[in-house]
Design a protein around this motif. Sequence first.
Motif, PDB file in Angstrom:
ATOM      1  N   GLN A  95     -10.365 -30.469   6.733  1.00  0.00           N
ATOM      2  CA  GLN A  95      -9.643 -29.206   6.533  1.00  0.00           C
ATOM      3  C   GLN A  95      -9.929 -28.229   7.659  1.00  0.00           C
ATOM      4  OE1 GLN A  95     -10.009 -27.020   2.679  1.00  0.00           O
ATOM      5  NE2 GLN A  95     -10.868 -25.408   3.963  1.00  0.00           N
ATOM      6  N   TRP A  96     -11.208 -28.066   8.009  1.00  0.00           N
ATOM      7  CA  TRP A  96     -11.551 -27.104   9.053  1.00  0.00           C
ATOM      8  C   TRP A  96     -11.106 -27.564  10.424  1.00  0.00           C
ATOM      9  CZ3 TRP A  96     -11.987 -22.376   8.045  1.00  0.00           C
ATOM     10  CH2 TRP A  96     -12.574 -21.918   6.874  1.00  0.00           C
ATOM     11  N   MET A  97     -11.186 -28.851  10.706  1.00  0.00           N
ATOM     12  CA  MET A  97     -10.719 -29.344  12.001  1.00  0.00           C
ATOM     13  C   MET A  97      -9.235 -29.033  12.201  1.00  0.00           C
ATOM     14  SD  MET A  97     -13.153 -30.613  13.889  1.00  0.00           S
ATOM     15  CE  MET A  97     -12.276 -31.603  15.106  1.00  0.00           C
ATOM     16  N   PHE A  98      -8.442 -29.264  11.167  1.00  0.00           N
ATOM     17  CA  PHE A  98      -7.003 -29.018  11.292  1.00  0.00           C
ATOM     18  C   PHE A  98      -6.688 -27.524  11.248  1.00  0.00           C
ATOM     19  CE2 PHE A  98      -6.904 -33.510  10.612  1.00  0.00           C
ATOM     20  CZ  PHE A  98      -5.755 -33.937  11.260  1.00  0.00           C
ATOM     21  N   TYR A  99      -7.472 -26.751  10.522  1.00  0.00           N
ATOM     22  CA  TYR A  99      -7.273 -25.303  10.509  1.00  0.00           C
ATOM     23  C   TYR A  99      -7.501 -24.727  11.907  1.00  0.00           C
ATOM     24  CZ  TYR A  99      -7.967 -20.378   9.301  1.00  0.00           C
ATOM     25  OH  TYR A  99      -7.871 -19.007   9.237  1.00  0.00           O
ATOM     26  N   LEU A 100      -8.563 -25.158  12.549  1.00  0.00           N
ATOM     27  CA  LEU A 100      -8.849 -24.668  13.897  1.00  0.00           C
ATOM     28  C   LEU A 100      -7.757 -25.084  14.879  1.00  0.00           C
ATOM     29  CD1 LEU A 100     -12.675 -25.442  13.979  1.00  0.00           C
ATOM     30  CD2 LEU A 100     -11.602 -23.206  13.655  1.00  0.00           C
ATOM     31  N   ALA A 101      -7.299 -26.332  14.758  1.00  0.00           N
ATOM     32  CA  ALA A 101      -6.283 -26.835  15.689  1.00  0.00           C
ATOM     33  C   ALA A 101      -4.911 -26.232  15.444  1.00  0.00           C
ATOM     34  CB  ALA A 101      -6.213 -28.360  15.586  1.00  0.00           C
ATOM     35  N   PRO A 149     -25.552 -22.198   6.852  1.00  0.00           N
ATOM     36  CA  PRO A 149     -25.298 -21.493   8.119  1.00  0.00           C
ATOM     37  C   PRO A 149     -24.329 -22.191   9.066  1.00  0.00           C
ATOM     38  CG  PRO A 149     -27.360 -22.690   8.277  1.00  0.00           C
ATOM     39  CD  PRO A 149     -26.872 -22.878   6.868  1.00  0.00           C
ATOM     40  N   HIS A 150     -24.040 -23.505   8.821  1.00  0.00           N
ATOM     41  CA  HIS A 150     -23.044 -24.216   9.610  1.00  0.00           C
ATOM     42  C   HIS A 150     -21.748 -24.316   8.813  1.00  0.00           C
ATOM     43  CE1 HIS A 150     -26.951 -25.722  11.195  1.00  0.00           C
ATOM     44  NE2 HIS A 150     -26.344 -25.552  12.361  1.00  0.00           N
ATOM     45  N   MET A 151     -20.708 -24.795   9.455  1.00  0.00           N
ATOM     46  CA  MET A 151     -19.428 -24.942   8.771  1.00  0.00           C
ATOM     47  C   MET A 151     -19.503 -25.958   7.638  1.00  0.00           C
ATOM     48  SD  MET A 151     -17.404 -22.707  10.056  1.00  0.00           S
ATOM     49  CE  MET A 151     -15.776 -23.231   9.485  1.00  0.00           C
ATOM     50  N   LEU A 152     -20.434 -26.901   7.732  1.00  0.00           N
ATOM     51  CA  LEU A 152     -20.653 -27.864   6.650  1.00  0.00           C
ATOM     52  C   LEU A 152     -22.009 -27.617   5.995  1.00  0.00           C
ATOM     53  CD1 LEU A 152     -19.243 -31.186   8.194  1.00  0.00           C
ATOM     54  CD2 LEU A 152     -18.059 -29.441   6.846  1.00  0.00           C
ATOM     55  N   GLY A 153     -22.339 -26.368   5.837  1.00  0.00           N
ATOM     56  CA  GLY A 153     -23.578 -26.013   5.160  1.00  0.00           C
ATOM     57  C   GLY A 153     -24.792 -26.178   6.052  1.00  0.00           C
ATOM     58  N   VAL A 159     -17.337 -29.546  13.961  1.00  0.00           N
ATOM     59  CA  VAL A 159     -16.611 -28.320  13.602  1.00  0.00           C
ATOM     60  C   VAL A 159     -17.309 -27.100  14.196  1.00  0.00           C
ATOM     61  CG1 VAL A 159     -15.633 -26.953  11.731  1.00  0.00           C
ATOM     62  CG2 VAL A 159     -15.883 -29.414  11.444  1.00  0.00           C
ATOM     63  N   ASP A 160     -18.626 -27.102  14.189  1.00  0.00           N
ATOM     64  CA  ASP A 160     -19.366 -25.973  14.764  1.00  0.00           C
ATOM     65  C   ASP A 160     -19.100 -25.844  16.259  1.00  0.00           C
ATOM     66  OD1 ASP A 160     -20.810 -25.315  12.293  1.00  0.00           O
ATOM     67  OD2 ASP A 160     -21.830 -27.225  12.623  1.00  0.00           O
ATOM     68  N   LEU A 161     -19.052 -26.971  16.952  1.00  0.00           N
ATOM     69  CA  LEU A 161     -18.736 -26.943  18.382  1.00  0.00           C
ATOM     70  C   LEU A 161     -17.348 -26.359  18.622  1.00  0.00           C
ATOM     71  CD1 LEU A 161     -20.017 -30.494  19.413  1.00  0.00           C
ATOM     72  CD2 LEU A 161     -21.180 -28.312  19.797  1.00  0.00           C
ATOM     73  N   TYR A 162     -16.407 -26.761  17.796  1.00  0.00           N
ATOM     74  CA  TYR A 162     -15.018 -26.298  17.940  1.00  0.00           C
ATOM     75  C   TYR A 162     -14.934 -24.792  17.698  1.00  0.00           C
ATOM     76  CZ  TYR A 162      -9.926 -27.290  17.724  1.00  0.00           C
ATOM     77  OH  TYR A 162      -8.569 -27.376  17.968  1.00  0.00           O
ATOM     78  N   VAL A 163     -15.570 -24.323  16.624  1.00  0.00           N
ATOM     79  CA  VAL A 163     -15.541 -22.892  16.316  1.00  0.00           C
ATOM     80  C   VAL A 163     -16.131 -22.081  17.465  1.00  0.00           C
ATOM     81  CG1 VAL A 163     -16.494 -21.092  14.826  1.00  0.00           C
ATOM     82  CG2 VAL A 163     -15.566 -23.161  13.800  1.00  0.00           C
ATOM     83  N   VAL A 164     -17.264 -22.511  17.980  1.00  0.00           N
ATOM     84  CA  VAL A 164     -17.933 -21.719  19.008  1.00  0.00           C
ATOM     85  C   VAL A 164     -17.175 -21.766  20.335  1.00  0.00           C
ATOM     86  CG1 VAL A 164     -20.081 -21.420  20.304  1.00  0.00           C
ATOM     87  CG2 VAL A 164     -20.145 -21.880  17.850  1.00  0.00           C
ATOM     88  N   MET A 165     -16.541 -22.882  20.650  1.00  0.00           N
ATOM     89  CA  MET A 165     -15.686 -22.905  21.831  1.00  0.00           C
ATOM     90  C   MET A 165     -14.591 -21.835  21.713  1.00  0.00           C
ATOM     91  SD  MET A 165     -13.085 -25.814  23.333  1.00  0.00           S
ATOM     92  CE  MET A 165     -11.783 -25.373  22.154  1.00  0.00           C
ATOM     93  N   LEU A 166     -13.965 -21.755  20.549  1.00  0.00           N
ATOM     94  CA  LEU A 166     -12.911 -20.768  20.349  1.00  0.00           C
ATOM     95  C   LEU A 166     -13.479 -19.354  20.308  1.00  0.00           C
ATOM     96  CD1 LEU A 166     -10.778 -22.712  17.712  1.00  0.00           C
ATOM     97  CD2 LEU A 166     -10.255 -22.395  20.137  1.00  0.00           C
ATOM     98  N   MET A 167     -14.682 -19.207  19.793  1.00  0.00           N
ATOM     99  CA  MET A 167     -15.341 -17.902  19.839  1.00  0.00           C
ATOM    100  C   MET A 167     -15.492 -17.425  21.283  1.00  0.00           C
ATOM    101  SD  MET A 167     -18.377 -18.134  16.989  1.00  0.00           S
ATOM    102  CE  MET A 167     -18.928 -16.475  17.393  1.00  0.00           C
ATOM    103  N   ARG A 168     -15.844 -18.331  22.151  1.00  0.00           N
ATOM    104  CA  ARG A 168     -16.013 -17.977  23.566  1.00  0.00           C
ATOM    105  C   ARG A 168     -14.730 -17.398  24.137  1.00  0.00           C
ATOM    106  NH1 ARG A 168     -15.103 -20.033  28.604  1.00  0.00           N
ATOM    107  NH2 ARG A 168     -16.684 -19.562  30.181  1.00  0.00           N
ATOM    108  N   TRP A 169     -13.591 -17.967  23.740  1.00  0.00           N
ATOM    109  CA  TRP A 169     -12.315 -17.479  24.246  1.00  0.00           C
ATOM    110  C   TRP A 169     -12.058 -16.026  23.837  1.00  0.00           C
ATOM    111  CZ3 TRP A 169      -8.391 -22.023  23.110  1.00  0.00           C
ATOM    112  CH2 TRP A 169      -8.788 -23.150  23.846  1.00  0.00           C
TER     113      TRP A 169
END
Length: 209
Positions: A95-101, A149-153, A159-169
């Motif tokens: 769910q989170w992978m597709f939400y981010l994408a 504290p992570h996206m999967l608890g 998913v955490d890598l993906y979120v933080v990459m987008l945070m950088r943007w």
Amino acid sequence: MYTLYFAPGTAAMLTHLVLLECGVPYELKAVDLAAGEQRSDAYLALNPGGTVPTLIVDGAPHGETAALALLLTERHPEAGLAPAVGAPDRAVFLQWMFYLANTLQPGFRQWFYADEFVPDSAEAIAEAGRQRIEACWERIAAHLDNHGPHMLGETFSVVDLYVVMLMRWSRNMPRPATDWPSLAALATKVKARPSWKTLYEREQLSEWA
């Protein structure tokens, strides 16, 4: 051996991070976006969309950063970057992978490249992108507040890598993702990982280190 076609700081960061986390051999090939190399016949033969990343897997080129992340987690399950098929948290992971994408990442295209949509309405499109991005941060932060504290608890994942990459943007936006405490805490965790530090060295990045 994988070959990753990338440009520093782009969506190729996720693929690069996953390769590093998996500890597999790979070769980097830079694509000069400013010079238009992504539109060359040679590159379009690999990636008809003219985007990065492109990853050569078993001699064949493949694209789309989220798809490549999923592919690598499946090919290298020993890295523990994703729940196994059938695991209780697999559905949340997908769910989170597709939400981010599909929801968050496209918002950045509205923000950064608003004039590509409707030039006469670029300002309104950029503003809509900003609102979309901030709404996504609200949702992700609420999830981290309740299930972090992570996206999967307690479990670190791609998913955490993906979120933080987008945070950088978002670092230079009116309200960067780090304005949300739980997101800032996640970024601190990911940026402390050896993979993040190695990527910065190899892609010669310095912003938001």
